[in-house]
Design a protein around this motif. Structure first.
Motif, mmCIF file in Angstrom:
data_model
loop_
_atom_site.group_PDB
_atom_site.id
_atom_site.type_symbol
_atom_site.label_atom_id
_atom_site.label_comp_id
_atom_site.label_asym_id
_atom_site.label_seq_id
_atom_site.Cartn_x
_atom_site.Cartn_y
_atom_site.Cartn_z
ATOM 1 N N SER A 2 6.387 3.044 -2.755
ATOM 2 C CA SER A 2 7.307 2.581 -3.979
ATOM 3 C C SER A 2 6.187 1.917 -4.746
ATOM 4 O O SER A 2 5.085 1.341 -4.313
ATOM 5 C CB SER A 2 8.292 1.467 -3.163
ATOM 6 N N GLU A 3 6.742 1.456 -5.760
ATOM 7 C CA GLU A 3 5.965 0.760 -6.766
ATOM 8 C C GLU A 3 6.446 -0.803 -6.697
ATOM 9 O O GLU A 3 5.942 -1.490 -7.487
ATOM 10 C CB GLU A 3 6.254 1.404 -8.308
ATOM 11 N N LEU A 14 -2.510 -0.512 -1.175
ATOM 12 C CA LEU A 14 -2.241 -0.785 -2.512
ATOM 13 C C LEU A 14 -3.269 0.258 -3.264
ATOM 14 O O LEU A 14 -4.395 0.359 -3.076
ATOM 15 C CB LEU A 14 -2.673 -2.201 -2.926
ATOM 16 N N VAL A 15 -2.579 1.265 -4.027
ATOM 17 C CA VAL A 15 -3.182 2.353 -4.908
ATOM 18 C C VAL A 15 -3.094 2.074 -6.124
ATOM 19 O O VAL A 15 -1.743 1.771 -6.715
ATOM 20 C CB VAL A 15 -2.558 3.719 -4.556
ATOM 21 N N ASP A 38 1.923 0.520 -1.548
ATOM 22 C CA ASP A 38 2.411 -0.140 -3.055
ATOM 23 C C ASP A 38 1.456 0.487 -4.109
ATOM 24 O O ASP A 38 0.491 0.893 -3.935
ATOM 25 C CB ASP A 38 2.257 -1.656 -2.982
ATOM 26 N N VAL A 39 2.186 0.909 -5.152
ATOM 27 C CA VAL A 39 1.377 1.609 -6.297
ATOM 28 C C VAL A 39 1.383 0.792 -7.278
ATOM 29 O O VAL A 39 2.538 0.123 -7.907
ATOM 30 C CB VAL A 39 1.996 2.920 -6.493
ATOM 31 N N ALA A 54 -0.358 -8.668 0.114
ATOM 32 C CA ALA A 54 -1.467 -9.036 1.202
ATOM 33 C C ALA A 54 -1.954 -7.687 1.583
ATOM 34 O O ALA A 54 -1.918 -7.644 2.817
ATOM 35 C CB ALA A 54 -1.341 -10.002 2.168
ATOM 36 N N PRO A 55 -2.347 -6.782 1.008
ATOM 37 C CA PRO A 55 -2.845 -5.435 1.521
ATOM 38 C C PRO A 55 -3.818 -5.485 2.233
ATOM 39 O O PRO A 55 -4.837 -6.301 2.294
ATOM 40 C CB PRO A 55 -3.172 -4.652 0.249
#
Length: 239
Positions: A2-3, A14-15, A38-39, A54-55
């Protein structure tokens, strides 16, 4: 994927890339490997997500409008030790060196294989965090002239001045100082500090050693602490 934020992840990625389709592709590959993903498509959104989520790892494009990847990486290093893999469309060596000097752990040049990216992420995450080491006895404080290393507290001082190191810089110094008479090859340091099977460029060791020396005020031409062993790699200086 998801974003926004994904609930209850075991490992979170996180991308960050302004190329929407590429970000989605990378996110899909990571999702299939069990990551909560997450994006973000710009630096400001990326920093907000990183603070909230907190990735464990951040896949970060260098060239983005607004806050670029270099600045995002610098800011990440002020509040997180997440692994950072930088993506760049330019293959010049200077870009790689600059990217790593701001605290990145690895880089990939576009175009790249998403499978290779996932393999590198998984290899880095296989290395246990210092807090997970589970040593039965606290290792002693180590002293090399004016340099003091406290492995348990993860603190370093030079002449009683506190030196702030990144996770990787400390781990390199800890590995070298644990066996001060041993000359480590770059591959040995990669396997000890990054992970066995890590497939990146061994040049990453030289970049982080250079950054470590600068913080220790250890002149490369006449080092007191981190010595170059010609044709081999590095070792600690006299205790």
């Amino acid at each position: 994927m998801s974003e926004g934020l994904v609930a209850a992840p075991s490992q979170r990625a996180l991308v960050v890339d302004d190329e929407v389709e590429l970000a989605r592709l990378v996110g899909d590959y990571l999702s299939r490997e069990g990551f909560a993903v997450d994006v973000a498509h710009d630096g400001e959104h990326a920093l907000r997500l990183a603070r909230a989520a907190a990735p464990d790892v951040v896949v970060l494009d260098v060239m983005m409008p607004g806050i670029d990847g270099m600045e995002v990486c610098r800011q990440l290093r002020t509040f997180t030790d997440a692994y950072v893999i930088m993506l760049t469309a330019r293959a010049e060596e200077v870009d790689k060196i600059v990217g790593l000097s701001v605290g990145a752990d690895d880089y990939l040049t576009k175009p790249f294989s998403p499978r290779e990216l996932v393999a590198r992420v998984k290899a880095m995450l296989r290395r246990p965090r210092a807090s997970q080491a589970g040593a039965k006895h606290a290792p002693p404080v180590r002293r090399f002239g004016e340099l003091t290393i406290d492995p348990e507290a993860r603190e370093v001082t030079v002449a009683d001045r506190r030196v702030e190191l990144t996770r990787l810089e400390f781990d390199l110094l800890e590995a070298l100082s644990a066996r001060p008479r041993m000359a480590f090859s770059r591959r040995q340091l990669i396997e000890q500090v990054w992970a066995k099977g890590w497939g990146g460029d061994e040049h990453v060791v030289d970049v982080h050693i250079a950054h470590l020396r600068r913080k220790l005020k250890d002149a490369p031409s006449a080092p007191r602490y981190v010595m170059t062993v010609r044709g081999v790699g590095y070792r600690m200086g006299p205790g």
